[in-house]
Write an enzyme that holds these catalytic residues in place. Structure first.
Site, PDB file in Angstrom:
ATOM      1  N   ASN A 100     -37.390  -3.179 -56.618  1.00 53.42           N
ATOM      2  CA  ASN A 100     -37.248  -4.275 -55.674  1.00 53.42           C
ATOM      3  C   ASN A 100     -38.624  -4.681 -55.148  1.00 53.42           C
ATOM      4  O   ASN A 100     -39.519  -3.855 -54.984  1.00 53.42           O
ATOM      5  CB  ASN A 100     -36.274  -3.941 -54.544  1.00 53.42           C
ATOM      6  CG  ASN A 100     -36.617  -2.718 -53.726  1.00 53.42           C
ATOM      7  OD1 ASN A 100     -37.012  -1.692 -54.261  1.00 53.42           O
ATOM      8  ND2 ASN A 100     -36.446  -2.813 -52.416  1.00 53.42           N
ATOM      9  N   ILE A 101     -38.767  -5.979 -54.940  1.00 56.13           N
ATOM     10  CA  ILE A 101     -40.023  -6.544 -54.462  1.00 56.13           C
ATOM     11  C   ILE A 101     -39.666  -7.471 -53.305  1.00 56.13           C
ATOM     12  O   ILE A 101     -39.103  -8.549 -53.516  1.00 56.13           O
ATOM     13  CB  ILE A 101     -40.748  -7.319 -55.584  1.00 56.13           C
ATOM     14  CG1 ILE A 101     -40.986  -6.397 -56.792  1.00 56.13           C
ATOM     15  CG2 ILE A 101     -42.058  -7.914 -55.069  1.00 56.13           C
ATOM     16  CD1 ILE A 101     -41.386  -7.129 -58.056  1.00 56.13           C
ATOM     17  N   GLU A 102     -39.969  -7.034 -52.084  1.00 57.12           N
ATOM     18  CA  GLU A 102     -39.601  -7.807 -50.901  1.00 57.12           C
ATOM     19  C   GLU A 102     -40.667  -8.827 -50.541  1.00 57.12           C
ATOM     20  O   GLU A 102     -41.803  -8.772 -51.029  1.00 57.12           O
ATOM     21  CB  GLU A 102     -39.359  -6.865 -49.716  1.00 57.12           C
ATOM     22  CG  GLU A 102     -38.174  -5.964 -49.936  1.00 57.12           C
ATOM     23  CD  GLU A 102     -37.893  -5.033 -48.772  1.00 57.12           C
ATOM     24  OE1 GLU A 102     -36.807  -4.437 -48.779  1.00 57.12           O
ATOM     25  OE2 GLU A 102     -38.736  -4.886 -47.860  1.00 57.12           O
ATOM     26  N   CYS A 149     -27.133  -9.791 -57.985  1.00 54.45           N
ATOM     27  CA  CYS A 149     -27.412  -9.045 -59.220  1.00 54.45           C
ATOM     28  C   CYS A 149     -26.182  -9.001 -60.115  1.00 54.45           C
ATOM     29  O   CYS A 149     -26.291  -9.114 -61.339  1.00 54.45           O
ATOM     30  CB  CYS A 149     -27.904  -7.640 -58.899  1.00 54.45           C
ATOM     31  SG  CYS A 149     -29.575  -7.634 -58.195  1.00 54.45           S
ATOM     32  N   CYS A 204     -26.152  -5.575 -55.633  1.00 56.47           N
ATOM     33  CA  CYS A 204     -25.690  -6.620 -54.723  1.00 56.47           C
ATOM     34  C   CYS A 204     -24.938  -7.701 -55.502  1.00 56.47           C
ATOM     35  O   CYS A 204     -24.917  -7.707 -56.734  1.00 56.47           O
ATOM     36  CB  CYS A 204     -26.874  -7.219 -53.960  1.00 56.47           C
ATOM     37  SG  CYS A 204     -27.902  -8.339 -54.945  1.00 56.47           S
ATOM     38  N   GLU A 236     -32.664  -4.685 -60.095  1.00 57.74           N
ATOM     39  CA  GLU A 236     -31.841  -5.012 -61.252  1.00 57.74           C
ATOM     40  C   GLU A 236     -32.264  -6.348 -61.852  1.00 57.74           C
ATOM     41  O   GLU A 236     -32.412  -6.481 -63.070  1.00 57.74           O
ATOM     42  CB  GLU A 236     -30.354  -5.078 -60.856  1.00 57.74           C
ATOM     43  CG  GLU A 236     -29.814  -3.784 -60.291  1.00 57.74           C
ATOM     44  CD  GLU A 236     -29.947  -3.677 -58.770  1.00 57.74           C
ATOM     45  OE1 GLU A 236     -29.088  -3.022 -58.151  1.00 57.74           O
ATOM     46  OE2 GLU A 236     -30.902  -4.232 -58.187  1.00 57.74           O
ATOM     47  N   CYS A 246     -34.435  -8.187 -56.312  1.00 56.68           N
ATOM     48  CA  CYS A 246     -33.888  -6.841 -56.466  1.00 56.68           C
ATOM     49  C   CYS A 246     -34.395  -6.181 -57.748  1.00 56.68           C
ATOM     50  O   CYS A 246     -34.822  -6.846 -58.689  1.00 56.68           O
ATOM     51  CB  CYS A 246     -32.369  -6.894 -56.507  1.00 56.68           C
ATOM     52  SG  CYS A 246     -31.611  -7.514 -54.997  1.00 56.68           S
TER      53      CYS A 246
END
Length: 147
Positions: free
Chosen positions: A51-53, A103, A100, A64, A62
């Site tokens: 994940n990369i916020e 995804c 989620c 995935e 996300c």
């Protein structure tokens, strides 16, 4: 038959471990919840994602989707399984982490009902067919034909 099942179990365990390792690349300064994913393509290639916020939360991606987008960008379109591991940043995963809704929608674009979802806590995993986590998917077949 049992030999094939043992081979798949070994493959799935390796995929689950790769998802745990992918968490190490997570950039999660806001949620502090690190997620890793490992996507198995039909040809045996594995793509990892984390994940990369982003401060603008809708720009967050996300793990995935990162794995899927990397694979698709490299030309892959057929997938067998994905393993997902998530938990508090800096700690090993301690419980199962499901994908989620966004995804799941991406998976609906590329995967059939028997695509395998492996949820891992780093020690064991639970295997679910895609149809169980998204029983009524919206996909390309739901769009009106272009005339």
């Amino acid at each position: 038959m049992e030999e094939k099942r043992d081979k798949m179990e070994g493959l799935y365990q390796a995929l689950a471990q790769r998802a745990v390792e992918a968490r190490e690349g997570a950039y999660c300064p806001y949620s502090h919840f690190a997620v890793g994913a490992a996507l198995l393509c039909a040809d045996g290639t594995v793509y990892a994602g984390c994940n990369i916020e982003n401060a603008g939360l809708t720009a967050t991606n996300c793990a995935e989707r990162t794995a899927f987008f990397r694979a698709v960008a490299d030309g892959h379109r057929k997938f067998l399984a994905i393993a997902i591991a998530g938990g508090p940043e800096g700690e090993p995963p301690a419980q199962l982490c499901a994908p989620c809704g966004v995804c799941r929608q991406v998976m609906a674009e590329f995967c059939g009902p028997d695509f395998e979802i492996l949820l891992t806590d780093g020690t064991t995993y639970r295997r679910l067919p895609f149809r169980e986590i998204l029983p009524l998917p919206f996909g390309p077949g739901d769009l009106a034909p272009q005339g």
